[in-house]
Design an enzyme around this catalytic site. Sequence first.
Site, PDB file in Angstrom:
ATOM      1  N   GLU A 283      21.356 -14.092  29.534  1.00  0.00           N
ATOM      2  CA  GLU A 283      20.538 -15.009  28.714  1.00  0.00           C
ATOM      3  C   GLU A 283      21.434 -15.986  27.968  1.00  0.00           C
ATOM      4  OE1 GLU A 283      17.176 -15.348  28.869  1.00  0.00           O
ATOM      5  OE2 GLU A 283      17.484 -13.911  30.474  1.00  0.00           O
ATOM      6  N   TRP A 286      22.035 -18.662  30.167  1.00  0.00           N
ATOM      7  CA  TRP A 286      21.037 -19.744  30.208  1.00  0.00           C
ATOM      8  C   TRP A 286      21.388 -20.838  29.188  1.00  0.00           C
ATOM      9  CZ3 TRP A 286      17.183 -21.203  33.426  1.00  0.00           C
ATOM     10  CH2 TRP A 286      16.793 -20.288  34.401  1.00  0.00           C
ATOM     11  N   ASN A 349      10.763 -15.816  22.723  1.00  0.00           N
ATOM     12  CA  ASN A 349      10.877 -16.562  23.982  1.00  0.00           C
ATOM     13  C   ASN A 349       9.650 -16.416  24.878  1.00  0.00           C
ATOM     14  OD1 ASN A 349      12.421 -18.095  26.016  1.00  0.00           O
ATOM     15  ND2 ASN A 349      12.270 -16.171  27.148  1.00  0.00           N
ATOM     16  N   TRP A 367       5.034 -32.786  28.086  1.00  0.00           N
ATOM     17  CA  TRP A 367       6.000 -31.786  27.607  1.00  0.00           C
ATOM     18  C   TRP A 367       6.839 -32.338  26.473  1.00  0.00           C
ATOM     19  CZ3 TRP A 367      11.209 -32.980  27.971  1.00  0.00           C
ATOM     20  CH2 TRP A 367      11.572 -33.978  28.875  1.00  0.00           C
TER      21      TRP A 367
HETATM   22  C1  LIG Z   1       9.757 -24.261  25.595  1.00  0.00           C
HETATM   23  C2  LIG Z   1      11.052 -23.592  25.169  1.00  0.00           C
HETATM   24  C3  LIG Z   1      11.863 -24.201  24.212  1.00  0.00           C
HETATM   25  C4  LIG Z   1      13.057 -23.583  23.804  1.00  0.00           C
HETATM   26  N1  LIG Z   1      13.842 -24.219  22.863  1.00  0.00           N
HETATM   27  C5  LIG Z   1      15.010 -23.637  22.480  1.00  0.00           C
HETATM   28  C6  LIG Z   1      15.839 -24.271  21.512  1.00  0.00           C
HETATM   29  O1  LIG Z   1      15.559 -25.362  21.022  1.00  0.00           O
HETATM   30  N2  LIG Z   1      16.974 -23.610  21.134  1.00  0.00           N
HETATM   31  C7  LIG Z   1      17.349 -22.401  21.662  1.00  0.00           C
HETATM   32  O2  LIG Z   1      18.389 -21.849  21.272  1.00  0.00           O
HETATM   33  N3  LIG Z   1      16.595 -21.814  22.615  1.00  0.00           N
HETATM   34  C8  LIG Z   1      15.439 -22.383  23.025  1.00  0.00           C
HETATM   35  N4  LIG Z   1      14.664 -21.750  23.972  1.00  0.00           N
HETATM   36  C9  LIG Z   1      15.186 -20.541  24.638  1.00  0.00           C
HETATM   37  C10 LIG Z   1      14.807 -19.185  24.011  1.00  0.00           C
HETATM   38  O3  LIG Z   1      13.445 -19.131  23.743  1.00  0.00           O
HETATM   39  C11 LIG Z   1      15.575 -18.886  22.718  1.00  0.00           C
HETATM   40  O4  LIG Z   1      16.955 -19.099  22.915  1.00  0.00           O
HETATM   41  C12 LIG Z   1      15.369 -17.435  22.294  1.00  0.00           C
HETATM   42  O5  LIG Z   1      14.007 -17.183  22.088  1.00  0.00           O
HETATM   43  C13 LIG Z   1      16.146 -17.168  21.027  1.00  0.00           C
HETATM   44  O6  LIG Z   1      15.895 -15.878  20.561  1.00  0.00           O
HETATM   45  P1  LIG Z   1      17.051 -14.799  20.547  1.00  0.00           P
HETATM   46  O7  LIG Z   1      18.256 -15.362  19.870  1.00  0.00           O
HETATM   47  O8  LIG Z   1      16.485 -13.557  19.999  1.00  0.00           O
HETATM   48  O9  LIG Z   1      17.369 -14.618  22.081  1.00  0.00           O
HETATM   49  P2  LIG Z   1      18.017 -13.426  22.893  1.00  0.00           P
HETATM   50  O10 LIG Z   1      17.010 -12.968  23.875  1.00  0.00           O
HETATM   51  O11 LIG Z   1      18.600 -12.401  22.002  1.00  0.00           O
HETATM   52  O12 LIG Z   1      19.160 -14.147  23.737  1.00  0.00           O
HETATM   53  C14 LIG Z   1      20.504 -14.312  23.232  1.00  0.00           C
HETATM   54  C15 LIG Z   1      20.873 -15.774  23.230  1.00  0.00           C
HETATM   55  O13 LIG Z   1      20.837 -16.312  24.539  1.00  0.00           O
HETATM   56  C16 LIG Z   1      20.400 -17.669  24.507  1.00  0.00           C
HETATM   57  N5  LIG Z   1      19.167 -17.798  25.279  1.00  0.00           N
HETATM   58  C17 LIG Z   1      18.253 -16.827  25.530  1.00  0.00           C
HETATM   59  N6  LIG Z   1      17.264 -17.304  26.331  1.00  0.00           N
HETATM   60  C18 LIG Z   1      17.566 -18.598  26.567  1.00  0.00           C
HETATM   61  C19 LIG Z   1      16.939 -19.639  27.317  1.00  0.00           C
HETATM   62  N7  LIG Z   1      15.805 -19.424  28.018  1.00  0.00           N
HETATM   63  N8  LIG Z   1      17.500 -20.872  27.331  1.00  0.00           N
HETATM   64  C20 LIG Z   1      18.659 -21.106  26.662  1.00  0.00           C
HETATM   65  N9  LIG Z   1      19.303 -20.156  25.933  1.00  0.00           N
HETATM   66  C21 LIG Z   1      18.767 -18.925  25.889  1.00  0.00           C
HETATM   67  C22 LIG Z   1      20.157 -18.010  23.048  1.00  0.00           C
HETATM   68  O14 LIG Z   1      21.320 -18.654  22.539  1.00  0.00           O
HETATM   69  C23 LIG Z   1      19.928 -16.656  22.419  1.00  0.00           C
HETATM   70  O15 LIG Z   1      20.250 -16.615  21.049  1.00  0.00           O
HETATM   71  C24 LIG Z   1      13.454 -22.352  24.387  1.00  0.00           C
HETATM   72  C25 LIG Z   1      12.618 -21.751  25.344  1.00  0.00           C
HETATM   73  C26 LIG Z   1      11.434 -22.354  25.725  1.00  0.00           C
HETATM   74  C27 LIG Z   1      10.570 -21.687  26.756  1.00  0.00           C
END
Ligand SMILES: Cc1cc2nc3c(=O)[nH]c(=O)nc-3n(C[C@H](O)[C@H](O)[C@H](O)COP(=O)(O)OP(=O)(O)OC[C@H]3O[C@@H](n4cnc5c(N)ncnc54)[C@H](O)[C@@H]3O)c2cc1C
Length: 484
Positions: A283, A286, A349, A367
């Site tokens: 992730e 990503w 997410n 979008w």
């Molecule tokens: C429509 C949409 C908009 C989004 N906008 C953003 C945004 O502006 N900023 C942002 O950081 N993330 C964004 N995301 C990706 C993702 O939703 C978040 O990174 C995630 O929810 C953050 O929560 P977490 O730190 O607990 O993630 P975890 O699940 O703990 O993942 C760890 C880290 O991995 C990275 N990561 C995880 N999933 C993704 C992903 N799909 N894309 C890119 N990086 C990811 C993040 O840096 C995250 O902190 C978006 C997703 C969608 C569907």
Amino acid sequence: MAEKDSPILVWFRLDLRLDDNPALCRAVESGKPVVPVFIWSPEDDGNWPPGGASRWWLHHSLASLAGSLPQRGSRLIFRVGSAAGILDDLVRETGASAVYWNRRYEPDLVNRDARIKKMLRGQNVEVMSHNGNLLFEPHATRNKAGGPFKVFSPFWKHCSQREVGDPFTIGDRRIPSPAKWPGSVRLEDLSLLPTVDWAAEFPAWWTPGESEARRRLDDFLSGPVGDYSEERNYPARDGVSRLSPHLHFGEIGPRRLFAGAQGKLKRARSGSGRAGISKFLAEVGWREFAHHLLYHYPDTSENPLRPEFSRFPWRRDRASLTAWRKGETGYPIVDAGMRQLWRTGWMHNRVRMIAGSFLVKDLLLPWREGARWFWDTLVDADLASNTLGWQWVAGCGADAAPYFRVFNPVLQGKKFDVDGDYIRQWIPELKELPGKWIHCPWDAPKDVLDAAGILPGKTYPTPIIDHHEARLRALRAFETIKKL
Ligand SMILES: Cc1cc2nc3c(=O)[nH]c(=O)nc-3n(C[C@H](O)[C@H](O)[C@H](O)COP(=O)(O)OP(=O)(O)OC[C@H]3O[C@@H](n4cnc5c(N)ncnc54)[C@H](O)[C@@H]3O)c2cc1C
């Protein structure tokens, strides 16, 4: 001023930390005086200056960084204005012989930084930029044909075969200070905090700053990461790291995260524990992929990567957009997500995907409207990840969900919020509704609604659109761009 006394300016940007900060580390290692600087220059960000929630975070993150520097004998200088002009001023004022920073990859900032480099080098000032924010820099990552990757799996496979360097550290060393400090405005003069009390609840959810980022990573790696592969899908559970704003603002570097996860991977005994850590790293992959795409396709924050989508017949409908933003669509899982976003500056997410799909497919709204709203309200708003996320949801980006696959908000709710706990947390009006009806209150018998204190259309909205009809309309709209 003798060469050895001329300071190095360390320009802090999205790297608001002392640990694993290559620009700072290199400056300290030089033995020269160091002047840490933060420049508030939102006009340099082109169409995407930081939104409201990001500014709130930035204020507190800067306060944290400024608070930790005096323990190292240093301080943070704040300035406001265009970065080029301010750096020019600071070089003159301090007699600095060098400026160090960690690279950013957003297109407007890549161009700005190249101009600043040229300007400073023209004045005989040494400039060194470093990689502090990614594991794998976009310009150094190419597929076999020499081009950028457009599909995540081969991208991450390629990355996984490469070495990630160790985190940079200055240990507990003091940061040498200059004989005379340049002037600084106060943090408050950056006017980052909202003037309305919209962010009042944020402090209950977040503590910006480097030590909290590190604590969050350590906590996550010492427990929840083991079950991450499964638990990450359920928004009511504590299954994800919530590190995204800390990562965005660079309060923790990806190398430190990677080193922590790798260490844990080596010690993990069970197969599922190892799978959780690998999934977590993927992730984070990503995030890397998002930066890779935005760097190589610099206009994708404005335009779809798949050109046929520029002809997509998006609707204009202010009322529906407002209902979506406010969490009043009548679809509980969508509304719960939008309310979580408004109140906490973050959304899980899984729900980002559901709420995003509802906007672009059920409501047929562009979008970019969703990306704009997220940009303003997310504390982790990040141009690369937000662009990737929205283009993924809309089906118009790299490795995106196909447009014809339309999330059903009721089924998604039933699957990922089985008992409706997430909905009850964010939509108190539905709190008393039994689990059987919580994802589709419009189907509940009148006596059930009465007992739960729900008046459809009054205490909670009736659906603003019928999902089944909306789905067919979306598919028809998609056919029009396929035919052209
Ligand atoms: C429509 C949409 C908009 C989004 N906008 C953003 C945004 O502006 N900023 C942002 O950081 N993330 C964004 N995301 C990706 C993702 O939703 C978040 O990174 C995630 O929810 C953050 O929560 P977490 O730190 O607990 O993630 P975890 O699940 O703990 O993942 C760890 C880290 O991995 C990275 N990561 C995880 N999933 C993704 C992903 N799909 N894309 C890119 N990086 C990811 C993040 O840096 C995250 O902190 C978006 C997703 C969608 C569907």
